[in-house]
Scaffold this active site. Sequence first.
Site, short mmCIF file in Angstrom:
data_model
loop_
_atom_site.label_atom_id
_atom_site.label_comp_id
_atom_site.label_asym_id
_atom_site.label_seq_id
_atom_site.Cartn_x
_atom_site.Cartn_y
_atom_site.Cartn_z
N ASN A 209 0.93 -1.04 -0.03
CA ASN A 209 -0.05 -0.26 0.28
C ASN A 209 0.86 1.71 -0.30
O ASN A 209 2.12 1.00 -0.46
CB ASN A 209 -1.16 0.33 0.90
CG ASN A 209 -0.14 -0.08 2.38
OD1 ASN A 209 0.38 0.82 2.77
ND2 ASN A 209 0.01 -1.58 3.16
N ASP A 278 -4.79 -6.36 5.12
CA ASP A 278 -5.16 -6.77 5.94
C ASP A 278 -5.49 -8.55 4.90
O ASP A 278 -5.57 -9.75 5.60
CB ASP A 278 -6.88 -6.04 5.46
CG ASP A 278 -6.87 -4.78 6.43
OD1 ASP A 278 -6.20 -4.96 7.34
OD2 ASP A 278 -7.63 -4.48 5.75
N ASP A 305 -5.08 -9.13 12.84
CA ASP A 305 -4.75 -8.03 13.34
C ASP A 305 -4.05 -7.73 14.33
O ASP A 305 -4.43 -8.11 15.70
CB ASP A 305 -6.22 -7.78 13.88
CG ASP A 305 -5.96 -6.10 14.36
OD1 ASP A 305 -5.81 -5.39 14.74
OD2 ASP A 305 -7.51 -5.09 13.25
N ILE A 306 -2.98 -7.48 14.26
CA ILE A 306 -2.01 -7.04 15.64
C ILE A 306 -2.03 -6.19 16.38
O ILE A 306 -2.38 -6.71 17.48
CB ILE A 306 -0.95 -6.78 14.11
CG1 ILE A 306 -0.46 -7.11 13.21
CG2 ILE A 306 0.92 -6.99 15.91
CD1 ILE A 306 0.94 -6.84 12.77
N PHE A 322 -4.15 3.58 14.53
CA PHE A 322 -4.37 4.93 14.05
C PHE A 322 -5.63 3.93 12.88
O PHE A 322 -5.76 2.93 12.71
CB PHE A 322 -3.00 5.29 13.32
CG PHE A 322 -2.55 5.79 13.34
CD1 PHE A 322 -1.70 6.07 14.62
CD2 PHE A 322 -2.09 7.27 12.38
CE1 PHE A 322 -0.70 6.94 15.37
CE2 PHE A 322 -1.00 8.05 13.08
CZ PHE A 322 -0.98 8.46 14.26
N LYS A 340 -11.93 -2.80 18.30
CA LYS A 340 -10.66 -3.27 18.10
C LYS A 340 -9.84 -2.80 20.14
O LYS A 340 -8.88 -2.72 20.97
CB LYS A 340 -9.60 -2.24 17.98
CG LYS A 340 -9.50 -2.63 16.21
CD LYS A 340 -7.90 -2.48 15.72
CE LYS A 340 -8.60 -3.19 14.34
NZ LYS A 340 -7.47 -2.65 13.47
N1 CTP Z 1 -4.06 -2.80 12.15
C1 CTP Z 1 -2.96 -4.20 13.20
N2 CTP Z 1 -3.18 -5.53 12.25
C2 CTP Z 1 -3.64 -5.58 10.97
C3 CTP Z 1 -4.80 -4.00 10.57
C4 CTP Z 1 -4.88 -2.81 11.32
O1 CTP Z 1 -2.39 -3.78 13.97
N3 CTP Z 1 -3.65 -6.95 10.47
C5 CTP Z 1 -3.89 -1.34 13.23
C6 CTP Z 1 -2.97 -0.52 12.03
O2 CTP Z 1 -1.30 -0.90 12.17
C7 CTP Z 1 -4.25 0.62 12.99
C8 CTP Z 1 -5.45 0.51 13.42
O3 CTP Z 1 -5.05 -1.35 13.09
O4 CTP Z 1 -3.67 1.34 14.36
C9 CTP Z 1 -6.66 0.63 12.33
O5 CTP Z 1 -5.87 0.11 11.19
P1 CTP Z 1 -6.69 0.32 10.24
O6 CTP Z 1 -5.66 -0.50 8.44
O7 CTP Z 1 -7.70 1.82 9.34
O8 CTP Z 1 -7.88 -0.20 10.24
P2 CTP Z 1 -8.26 -1.97 9.92
O9 CTP Z 1 -8.63 -2.95 11.14
O10 CTP Z 1 -7.86 -3.12 9.12
O11 CTP Z 1 -9.55 -1.89 9.38
P3 CTP Z 1 -10.06 -1.56 7.74
O12 CTP Z 1 -8.89 -1.95 7.33
O13 CTP Z 1 -11.76 -2.83 7.13
O14 CTP Z 1 -10.48 0.59 7.30
#
Ligand code: CTP
Length: 392
Positions: A209, A278, A305-306, A322, A340
Site C-alpha cells: 500500500n 488486511d 489483526d496485530i 491509527f 479493538k
Molecule cells: N492494524 C494491525 N494489524 C492489522 C490491521 C490493522 O495492527 N492486521 C492496525 C493498524 O496499524 C492501525 C489500526 O489497526 O493502527 C487500524 O488499521 P486500519 O487499516 O485503519 O483499519 P483495519 O482495522 O485494517 O480496518 P479496515 O481496513 O477495514 O478499515
Amino acid sequence: MTSSKRAIVLGITGGIAAYKAAELVRLLVQQQYNVQVVMTEAACQFITPITMQALSGNPVFINMWDNAIPNGMPHIELSRQADAILIAPASADFIAKLVHGRADDLLSTLCLARNCPLLVAPAMNKQMWENPATQRNIAHLITDGISVLGPAAGEQACGEVGLGRMLEPQALMQAVTKHFTPKLLQGKRILITAGATLEHIDPVRAITNLSSGKMGYAIAQVAADMGAEVTLVSGSSALPAPDNLAFIKSLDAKSMYQAVMQQIAKQDVFIAVAAVSDYSPAQISPQKIKKSEDTLTLNLLKNKDILADVASLPNAPFCVGFAAETEQVIEHATQKRIAKKLPLMVANDVSIAMGQDHNQVTLIDDSGTHTMPTANKSEVAYFILQHLSHML
Ligand code: CTP
C-alpha cells in the site's frame, strides 16, 4: 515541534567546519528557532559574518566592545536572551578555554556568564582530538554538565581519516531538538509499528500500500527524544533506520505480527501506525507467474489483526491505534476504537496524510474527540505523544 520562539546562541569558532554552521543556521531557522550568531575572530577567517547574518536574520556579534547592544554588556545580554548556547564548531583551543573558565573574547565570556545549558560540537584533526590534553578537557566539560555532541569519524579536511569531524548539521539539529523536547516519556518502553507491509505473490511481485512510514518514524523519533526506550518495527519504507532506537525490519504482516508479539511483554505502550495488509496471498508461487491466461485470480487470506490481538492480551500495554480513512473519518475511527478496545485512537484522513510531510489528526479517547492543528509530522507526533503521556 517545541522550538517555537526558542532562542539559541550559535557560537562559531575557528575551524574549517565553520562552513557547515551556515547550513545549521538554516535548519534552526526553518524549525522556528531564533538564532543569534556569535563568532570568534578566527571563525571569520573561515566564513563571513555577512553569510551568518543573512541566514539567521539577526546581526552577528564578534567582539566584546560592540556598542550595538543597548547596555554595553553583550556577554550578559546575549546569554540572558538564550535558552541554550551551542558551539559548533568548537575548536580544541576553545574547548580548553571553556575548561579553564577563560573569558578573553565575547564568545568565551558569554559562555562563562551564561545561565542556560551549553552544548558543544567539537571539530578538529584526529591527532588533536586524541591528544590526552583534549581528552582530559572533554571529560572535564562533561563533569561540568556541558553536553558534548560528537565528534564523528571520517575523512578530514587535512586528508587524514579518523575521529574529529564535526557532526553533520542535520545530526546537530536533531541533538538540539532532543535537548529541548520535554522528557514526558522518560523510562517508558514503547513499541511502534510503521510503514507498509508487503505481501509476496511470487519472487518478483507483491501486494503493498502507499504508506511512506513518515508518521510512524516521526512518532518513534519524538518518543525517543521524550526519553522513551523505543523499539520500531518497520515494514516497507524508503526512510533510513533511525540510529537512536531499536529497529526491527519485518516486511510482511506475518513477520510483523511475530516481531511485535516477541517484544510486547516488556512494553508499557504499543502504537500501531503501520498500514498492515488486511489480506495476503494464500500461496506464494515459488516461481515467477507467467502471463499465460487472460485473467488471473489471486486467492487472499485475512491476516491476524496485530493491534486487536495486543489490546486483548491479559497484561496489555497502553494501546494506540491509527485509523486511516477516506470518508466518515471520525465515525469509522470511533467504531474501530471500540471494536479493538483501545484507550486512544488517532484518526486521519488519508488524502491529507499519505506520503506527505504534514498531517492533521483527531485524537479519540473516553473523554471525546480532540482535533489537532495541521502541522508537520514531527509536530503531529509531539501532539499525540503529549496527549498520550497524560493518559499513562
Ligand atoms: N492494524 C494491525 N494489524 C492489522 C490491521 C490493522 O495492527 N492486521 C492496525 C493498524 O496499524 C492501525 C489500526 O489497526 O493502527 C487500524 O488499521 P486500519 O487499516 O485503519 O483499519 P483495519 O482495522 O485494517 O480496518 P479496515 O481496513 O477495514 O478499515
